[in-house]
Design an enzyme around this catalytic site. Structure first.
Site, short mmCIF file in Angstrom:
data_model
loop_
_atom_site.label_atom_id
_atom_site.label_comp_id
_atom_site.label_asym_id
_atom_site.label_seq_id
_atom_site.Cartn_x
_atom_site.Cartn_y
_atom_site.Cartn_z
N LYS A 64 83.11 43.00 34.34
CA LYS A 64 81.70 42.84 34.76
C LYS A 64 81.00 41.86 33.85
O LYS A 64 81.36 41.68 32.68
CB LYS A 64 80.94 44.17 34.78
CG LYS A 64 80.83 44.90 33.43
CD LYS A 64 79.67 44.47 32.53
CE LYS A 64 79.61 45.27 31.24
NZ LYS A 64 78.86 44.63 30.16
N GLY A 83 85.99 45.89 29.71
CA GLY A 83 87.42 45.99 30.00
C GLY A 83 87.95 47.40 29.79
O GLY A 83 88.71 47.91 30.62
N GLY A 84 87.59 48.04 28.70
CA GLY A 84 88.05 49.40 28.43
C GLY A 84 87.54 50.37 29.49
O GLY A 84 88.27 51.25 29.96
N ASP A 121 79.70 52.58 31.37
CA ASP A 121 80.07 51.49 32.29
C ASP A 121 81.24 51.85 33.21
O ASP A 121 81.67 51.01 34.01
CB ASP A 121 80.48 50.23 31.49
CG ASP A 121 79.33 49.62 30.72
OD1 ASP A 121 78.17 50.01 30.94
OD2 ASP A 121 79.60 48.74 29.88
O1 C5P Z 1 78.93 54.71 26.88
P1 C5P Z 1 79.80 53.84 26.05
O2 C5P Z 1 80.93 54.61 25.41
O3 C5P Z 1 80.26 52.61 26.73
O4 C5P Z 1 78.88 53.36 24.85
C1 C5P Z 1 79.40 52.76 23.68
C2 C5P Z 1 78.30 52.76 22.61
O5 C5P Z 1 77.24 51.89 23.00
C3 C5P Z 1 77.63 54.10 22.40
O6 C5P Z 1 78.31 54.88 21.44
C4 C5P Z 1 76.24 53.72 21.92
O7 C5P Z 1 76.27 53.40 20.55
C5 C5P Z 1 75.97 52.43 22.67
N1 C5P Z 1 75.18 52.64 23.92
C6 C5P Z 1 73.84 52.94 23.82
N2 C5P Z 1 73.09 53.13 24.96
C7 C5P Z 1 73.66 53.02 26.18
C8 C5P Z 1 75.03 52.69 26.30
C9 C5P Z 1 75.77 52.51 25.14
O8 C5P Z 1 73.29 53.05 22.70
N3 C5P Z 1 72.91 53.21 27.27
#
Ligand code: C5P
Length: 316
Positions: free
Chosen positions: A14, A115-116, A150
């Site tokens: 994306k 990607g992950g 995501d």
């Molecule tokens: O949800 P995901 O594991 O992809 O998020 C990775 C990191 O990005 C989270 O641990 C957080 O630090 C940050 N994040 C955030 N607010 C979001 C999405 C992600 O602070 N809405």
């Protein structure tokens, strides 16, 4: 009934067309308005039935890909979101005939292109099919949201707006097809670090709102207006951590890109080079100029063209 012993799912990267970041919430996540756009850079995730005598649902995790430096950043254990997806689905459904999981990576790793998360979405779809869980679309989206902000978009694809922490998705009207160029950095950036830097730079962040200009550009399929509407609140934070990204963005802009910004939390830089109703020859010339200018910077590990939007996770 024949039972599949191997399932391969293709899943896109994306790019964010708008990433509006609000204040940090009590759970540590940020309120987002995140316009996701799926592009034709794909990973393929393959699950294969392993010996039923093996004790665990996931018995092996392997990865291949074109870039050694990107592969070196892929964790091959339960820190990998695709592994966690398989384990979560096994726990939730009681299924879990042992499987080997293989990731064939084209999406940049730790590159701001999810990607992950895409691999996790693909692993959910592949394991659901291999195990015959027959889980509903709604439950699959719910599991995806538990895995990461995501992941649900990897299932849905196309163009969609995510609210909440990014996981609550609504499709957007976007009839146009666009051409993009992506500049991959030799470095990775941690999403958590970029959000941390954002908090330092923007302690006063307002509530995020969907940009109506972007919505209109997408609905009309207007590439020039779309380029002018791109926005990413995380860009200053990514540039603060990796200042050379500023030179990469400037090079693409000067060469004629309609829009240029860091993708998500970076460090991949995204350049819109045309689309909608534009003459393909004009788009091709613009793309060639942007690619040449990016290569000439000496800052990019790879420069790759891709189309958007494309569908989400698809069984091959
Ligand atoms: O949800 P995901 O594991 O992809 O998020 C990775 C990191 O990005 C989270 O641990 C957080 O630090 C940050 N994040 C955030 N607010 C979001 C999405 C992600 O602070 N809405």
């Amino acid at each position: 009934m024949t039972v599949d012993t191997t399932v391969t799912v293709r899943v896109p990267a994306k790019v964010n067309l708008q990433l509006a970041v609000g204040p940090r919430r009590e759970d540590g996540f940020h309120a987002l308005v995140n316009v996701f756009h799926a592009v034709s850079l794909f990973d393929e995730v393959t699950v294969k039935a392993a010996s039923p005598r093996r004790p665990r649902a996931l018995t092996a995790l392997t990865a291949t890909g074109q870039s050694e430096s990107h592969l070196a950043r892929v964790p091959l254990d339960e820190r990998n979101l695709a592994a966690r997806a398989a384990i979560l689905l096994a726990e939730e459904t009681g299924a879990g005939h042992p499987v080997d999981l293989h990731l064939d990576k084209r999406i940049p790793v730790a590159g701001g292109m999810a990607g992950g998360s895409a691999d996790a979405a693909a692993a959910l779809v592949a394991c659901d099919l291999l195990w015959g869980c027959g889980i509903s679309r709604e439950s699959l989206l719910g599991l995806a949201a538990r895995l990461g902000s995501d992941v649900a978009f990897g299932l849905v694809g196309a163009t969609a707006v995510g609210t909440g922490r990014g996981e609550l998705l609504e499709p957007m009207t976007s009839p146009g097809r666009y051409r993009w160029v992506f500049a991959l950095s030799p470095r990775g950036l941690s999403t958590a670090d970029v959000f941390g830097e954002y908090d330092r730079l923007r302690p006063d962040a307002p509530e995020p709102r969907l940009d109506s200009g972007l919505e209109k550009a997408l609905a009309e399929g207007d590439a020039v207006a779309l380029g002018a509407s791109l926005s990413n609140d995380l860009q200053p934070a990514a540039l603060s951590l990796l200042p050379e990204l500023g030179r990469t963005l400037d090079a693409g802009r000067s060469a004629g890109a309609l829009g240029a910004q860091v993708s998500g939390s970076g460090p991949t830089c995204a350049f819109l080079v045309g689309g909608g109703g534009e003459d393909p020859a004009v788009v091709g010339e613009r793309e060639a100029a942007v690619v040449a200018a990016l290569r000439a910077t000496g800052l990019c590990e790879q420069v790759i063209g891709a189309d958007g939007d494309v569908p989400g996770a698809t069984v091959v």
